[in-house]
Design a protein around this motif. Structure first.
Motif, short mmCIF file in Angstrom:
data_model
loop_
_atom_site.label_atom_id
_atom_site.label_comp_id
_atom_site.label_asym_id
_atom_site.label_seq_id
_atom_site.Cartn_x
_atom_site.Cartn_y
_atom_site.Cartn_z
N ARG B 48 0.81 -1.23 0.00
CA ARG B 48 0.00 0.00 0.00
C ARG B 48 0.84 1.27 0.00
N LEU B 60 -7.79 6.36 -2.87
CA LEU B 60 -6.38 6.25 -3.21
C LEU B 60 -6.16 4.89 -3.85
N LEU B 61 -5.51 4.88 -5.01
CA LEU B 61 -5.34 3.61 -5.72
C LEU B 61 -3.87 3.22 -5.71
N GLU B 83 0.05 11.22 4.26
CA GLU B 83 -0.46 10.83 5.58
C GLU B 83 -0.69 9.32 5.65
N VAL B 84 -1.36 8.81 4.63
CA VAL B 84 -1.66 7.38 4.63
C VAL B 84 -0.38 6.57 4.46
N MET B 87 1.65 6.48 7.67
CA MET B 87 1.07 5.60 8.68
C MET B 87 1.29 4.14 8.29
N THR B 88 1.10 3.84 7.01
CA THR B 88 1.31 2.46 6.55
C THR B 88 2.76 2.03 6.80
N LEU B 91 3.36 1.46 10.43
CA LEU B 91 2.77 0.18 10.86
C LEU B 91 3.68 -0.97 10.44
N ARG B 149 4.75 6.45 15.80
CA ARG B 149 3.67 6.82 16.72
C ARG B 149 3.04 5.58 17.35
N VAL B 150 3.16 4.46 16.64
CA VAL B 150 2.56 3.22 17.14
C VAL B 150 3.60 2.41 17.91
#
Lengths: 628, 369
Positions: B48, B60-61, B83-84, B87-88, B91, B149-150
């Motif tokens: 992703r 979002l593709l 942003e996405v 985060m991905t 993770l 952050r995680v």
């Protein structure tokens, strides 16, 4: 009822036992056998014993209906059989103690048609469920079954069928709500042969059983809808993908296919037309994600059930790379009715954008659990308080969770919200495939979010990072909040994770998995804050955040709590005020349950200190007046 | 090939019909981060990271799975995408032992240096065989992620060292499925697949046995495609130079580069330009060359038996000896066995020589043994 013979006057009776999965687990097979045996032994003339599919009122199961009177019996057991046979079937005197009792008024209601749970519903998809024998094609045909197929084949072109479905406004009942007719048109216009028509019967939401009941109760309507869809789209081969955990549905659908083939509704040159359609059953191996269409197709192909990105869409490249179309069981079950009664009739039901009816599996803290079918646009309040009979035990309503594990929790302010695709989505929830869980004041919203997320997290296929890792991170955060170890930044982090997982995940499972968290954050943020900032669970549910105390001014020293405590956390003696050792207490709540109501000496609190002695002291409380 | 035109980040690009958006971008030198994409594997769309925005398309593709079409307007960087993507990536990093990422000394630190931050050895990038070649590191540097952050949640499962040529360290695996796809799509063996579901998913053999107990043929196609240090050779070398050659093991003619360090062959890589192999190698070519090339007992000159002793000889000497001896026999008195290590052309010439010159059909080939 399909077959009510009236040639024998009042003596002609048929007792229909529900043989849906819920009632079967309540020994419906045994009850049917016992009835047959008892009727035969008594040599009763004109009394038939038959069975039907699910009535939807599983809470009251096993249920039975005696026609032609329409007497409804709830919670029938094998032991009740002699009385039913002697009193009702032989002497014509219904057994009153087996009548359904209204949960609000407590009044016994003898007739099926007077029960609010039923008479407020509008049944299109479930029209035959509980009303005919699902294992006999003749029963289905007697209600006009396969007439719609005949009409399509003899009087309509495939384009006309698509136009009719488009005009009806039918939208996918699997949850996404995509217009069914448009989907069919895509397949019709797609290039490539063969084309595949697939029925998605991989119902995996916890507590949802709409598709199962439809297949168990009226398999032929699904087949008829599918054959019509195949005719309209030009498909020559089809699959019904049923999860293997539905053995009764698999059995009845297989039987229905066989009967349908024998009658010439399936196979080559259907009803002497040029149209041929072969239908297979594929049993799914129980992965929730296989309800996603691309994962479902991968599973039919024998691959690991994992979704893939779209485009290309199934209409251009689906099963084995061929043009394919996937419809939900309920969408297909609606089709024969639309053809029979017309698009105008169908589109007159529902709201402007959401036509027709929707089926919900109503569960949770509700008096009447079961399967209901209501017109689109009905307010939530009507479903919960009228059909559902409200919340038992005089508890207050807190939230309703719609749309299955990926749906959202809506608070009381949304009770007058119309139930349709757009309104639910605007509120942060979704129609989903039709789960509806009612929650009362004793439900901790963080625990509920945690529960639903634990489901989607466990069912994530693992292919994409946001869903695989993101849902686990969110679940870890929720778990620590429930344990009372929440951190101040957790709310923002949950919000951020939820937003990015929604935007970044590959399929709908990941894209909707954060919904229960995001909606509870939106509507019940104060509960999160109470857990994190005050170590307090407002619903008094989270074990780590609650304490039990025995009030010294109420305890009579009876010792019941002490004897029942599983961890020996309570100390005390006769006529001594008992004391709970908080270190040993596991918060099971047994003491609260067993403390006699007239004493009510045990209290449950969260983030509160209650002034109690540290050691047992002599009882000072006066004995409560025993009411006469 | 039919050409199409599309716009990426405002730049007009000509691409070939059939390309994905990612391929179109790469052909125009527009960088889009990705970890699961690999040029010769089917698109997967699992990491992703290559998400883009495309005009008139919802959400979002993933660029790696979306076909490029005429007139498409693609944006590869925007606040929403970043942003996405960030985060991905965070993770992904939460499950990957890479505590050196946020350390300012990463560039200067070596595997044997004392870690001042007391990071466990297993969590340090600098001790990973892929340090420096790790694709995850490149993406992290591109995205400038220096803290998560995680919460970190790395594993410590035993490393599968059963295979004699390479190891599987699932603790470092990011589940991009390149190895699985290589095993299924490139070699057609299917020794490994994704097993278990969700967070428990892992690359496993049938029955989750050690790799050596599976149908794995040790070709290492999985290993070369691993973007991180999860599939690594038993020993990792960084060669000083490379020598292009053809694999001597059989007649297929796989082209390869020998990695040379201190005048020793230390590693092999397939040549992607090689017309016979497109960069692919089998277990012999990939793992069986360095040892025999460097072996002290390897023959480097012909040997001729003189007075019962094998003695080193020149090629002229050796060939003269063979020619002289062959002259003593006629027709079926002689038989010749040829080698599978020779090329098809060499084998053809040999059988021609045997039939036409020696006048016998007694010619065979070791691959029939």
């Amino acid at each position: 009822m399909t077959e009510v013979k009236s040639n024998n006057g009042n003596k002609q009776r048929t007792i229909y036992i529900c043989q849906g999965t819920g009632c079967v687990s309540g020994k419906a097979f045994e009850i049917t056998e016992a009835l047959k045996k008892a009727v035969a032994e008594q040599g009763l003339q004109g009394v038939n014993t038959d069975f039907t599919g699910c009535h939807g009122f599983c809470e009251q199961g096993p249920v039975a209906i005696v026609e032609p009177e329409g007497i409804f019996y709830a919670c029938v057991t094998v032991a009740d059989v002699p009385e039913i046979v002697d009193s009702h079937l032989r002497d014509g005197k219904p057994v009153e103690r087996l009548f359904y009792k209204d949960p609000v008024s407590g009044e016994a209601i003898p007739h099926h048609k007077d029960i609010k749970f039923y008479n407020m519903q509008q049944r299109i998809i479930l029209r035959n469920c509980g009303r005919l024998n699902p294992e006999r094609i003749e029963d289905y045909m007697a209600t006009g079954g396969y007439e719609s197929l005949k009409k399509c084949l003899k009087e309509m072109t495939p384009e006309q069928v698509i136009e009719e479905v488009k005009r009806s406004g039918l939208r996918g009942r699997g949850g996404a709500g995509f217009p069914t007719g448009m989907k069919w048109e895509f397949l019709r216009n797609a290039v490539g042969e063969p084309k595949y028509m697939i029925c998605n019967a991989d119902e995996g939401d916890p507590g949802a059983f709409m598709d199962r009941s439809t297949m168990e109760g009226d398999p032929h309507t699904v087949l008829e809808g599918m054959i019509i869809a195949a005719y309209a789209t030009g498909s020559s081969e089809g699959y019904i993908y049923i999860r293997a955990e539905y053995p009764l549905a698999v059995k009845r659908v297989r039987l229905a296919i066989q009967q349908s083939e024998e009658k010439g509704f399936l196979g080559d040159n259907i009803m002497d037309s040029d149209f041929s359609f072969q239908l297979h059953v594929k049993e799914g191996a129980g992965a929730f994600v296989c309800g996603e269409e691309t994962a479902l197709m991968a599973s039919i192909e024998g691959k690991r059930g994992m979704p893939r990105s779209r485009p290309p869409f199934p209409a251009t490249s689906g099963l084995w790379g061929k043009p394919s179309n996937i419809n939900n069981v309920k969408s297909l079950a609606t089709v024969p009715v639309i053809i029979a009664r017309g698009a105008d009739w169908y589109s007159s039901i529902g709201t402007e954008k959401s036509k027709g009816t929707c089926v919900f599996a109503l569960t949770g803290k509700i008096a009447n659990s079961g399967l209901i079918e209501v017109p689109m646009g009905i307010p939530l309040r009507e479903i919960i308080y009228e059909i559902g009979g409200g919340i038992p035990g005089n508890k207050n309503f807190k939230a309703v969770q719609t749309g299955g594990p990926s749906g959202g929790c809506l608070p009381e302010s949304y009770l007058d919200q119309s139930v349709d695709y757009e309104s639910l989505a605007a509120a942060g929830s979704m129609m989903g495939s039709g789960g509806m869980v009612v929650l009362d004041e004793e439900t901790c919203m963080i625990d509920i979010a945690r529960y639903f997320l634990s489901f989607t997290q466990a069912e994530s296929c693992g292919k994409c990072v946001p869903c695989r890792v993101g849902t686990k991170q969110m679940l870890d955060i929720l778990e620590r909040i429930c344990r009372g170890e929440g951190r101040h930044e957790d709310i923002d982090l949950l919000q951020e994770l939820g937003k990015q997982i929604t935007a970044g995940s590959l399929c709908q499972l990941g894209q909707t998995a954060p919904n229960p968290v995001l909606t509870t954050l939106r509507y019940f943020r104060d509960e999160y804050e109470a857990h994190i900032n005050e170590n307090r669970c407002p619903a008094l549910f989270c074990a780590n955040l609650i304490s039990f105390y025995i009030l010294p001014d109420k305890c009579q020293g009876c010792g019941i709590c002490l004897r029942n405590c599983p961890t020996e956390a309570i100390v005390g003696d006769k006529r001594m005020v008992h004391v709970i050792n908080q270190e040993k207490c596991v918060k099971c709540g047994t003491c609260l349950e067993v403390c006699p109501e007239r004493f009510s000496a045990v209290v449950k609190v969260s983030a509160e200190e209650v002034d109690v002695p540290s050691e047992p002291i002599p009882v000072t409380a006066e004995k409560p007046q025993t009411s006469t | 090939m039919e050409k199409i035109n599309l716009t990426i980040n405002g730049q007009e690009i000509e691409a070939t019909k059939g390309m994905t958006v990612l391929e179109a971008a790469q052909s125009a030198d527009v960088y889009i981060p990705t970890l699961c994409h690999y040029p010769d594997l089917e698109p997967y769309g699992g990491c992703r990271l290559c998400i883009v925005e495309i005009e008139n398309m919802r959400g979002l593709l993933t660029a790696c799975t979306t076909p490029a079409t005429e007139g498409m307007h693609v944006t590869t960087e925007s606040p929403a995408i970043n942003e996405v993507r960030r985060m991905t990536l965070e993770l992904m990093l939460s499950t990957h032992p890479c505590d050196c990422l946020e350390c300012h000394r990463r560039e200067r630190c070596g595997p044997y240096d004392v870690c001042l931050r007391h990071v466990a050895v297993t969590d340090r990038c600098v001790v990973c065989p892929s340090n420096g070649t790790c694709e995850l590191q490149k993406v992290v540097d591109y995205m400038v992620v220096r803290e998560l952050r995680v919460s970190k949640d790395t594993k410590s499962v035993p490393v599968d060292i059963s295979n004699p040529f390479f190891d599987i360290d699932r603790n470092r695996c990011i589940l991009c499925a390149r190895c699985v796809r290589a095993c299924q799509e490139i070699t057609g063996v299917g020794a490994i697949d994704m097993a278990y579901r969700g967070y428990a998913m892992k690359v496993a053999t049938f029955g989750d046995t050690p790799l050596m107990d599976s149908i794995c043929r040790s070709c290492g196609e999985c290993m070369v495609r691993c973007p991180v240090g999860a599939l690594t050779p038993k020993e990792t070398f960084h060669p000083e130079r490379e020598v292009k050659t053809i694999c001597p093991y059989c007649g297929v003619g796989c082209q390869m580069y020998l990695g040379v360090k201190n005048e020793q062959v230390v590693c092999i890589r397939g040549d992607e330009e090689g017309p016979a192999n497109h960069g692919r190698l089998c277990v012999k070519g990939r793992f069986g060359i360095a040892e025999f090339v460097n072996h002290p007992e390897r023959l480097t000159t012909p040997l001729v038996r003189k007075n019962g002793q094998l003695e080193e000889a020149s090629w002229e000497e050796a060939l003269a000896a063979v020619a002289g001896k062959l002259g003593n026999y006629k027709g079926d008195e002689v038989a010749v066995i040829s080698s599978a290590k020779s090329t098809n052309e060499d084998n053809y010439v040999m059988q021609k020589f045997v039939r036409a010159v020696l006048g016998t059909n007694n010619i065979d080939h070791c691959a029939r043994l």
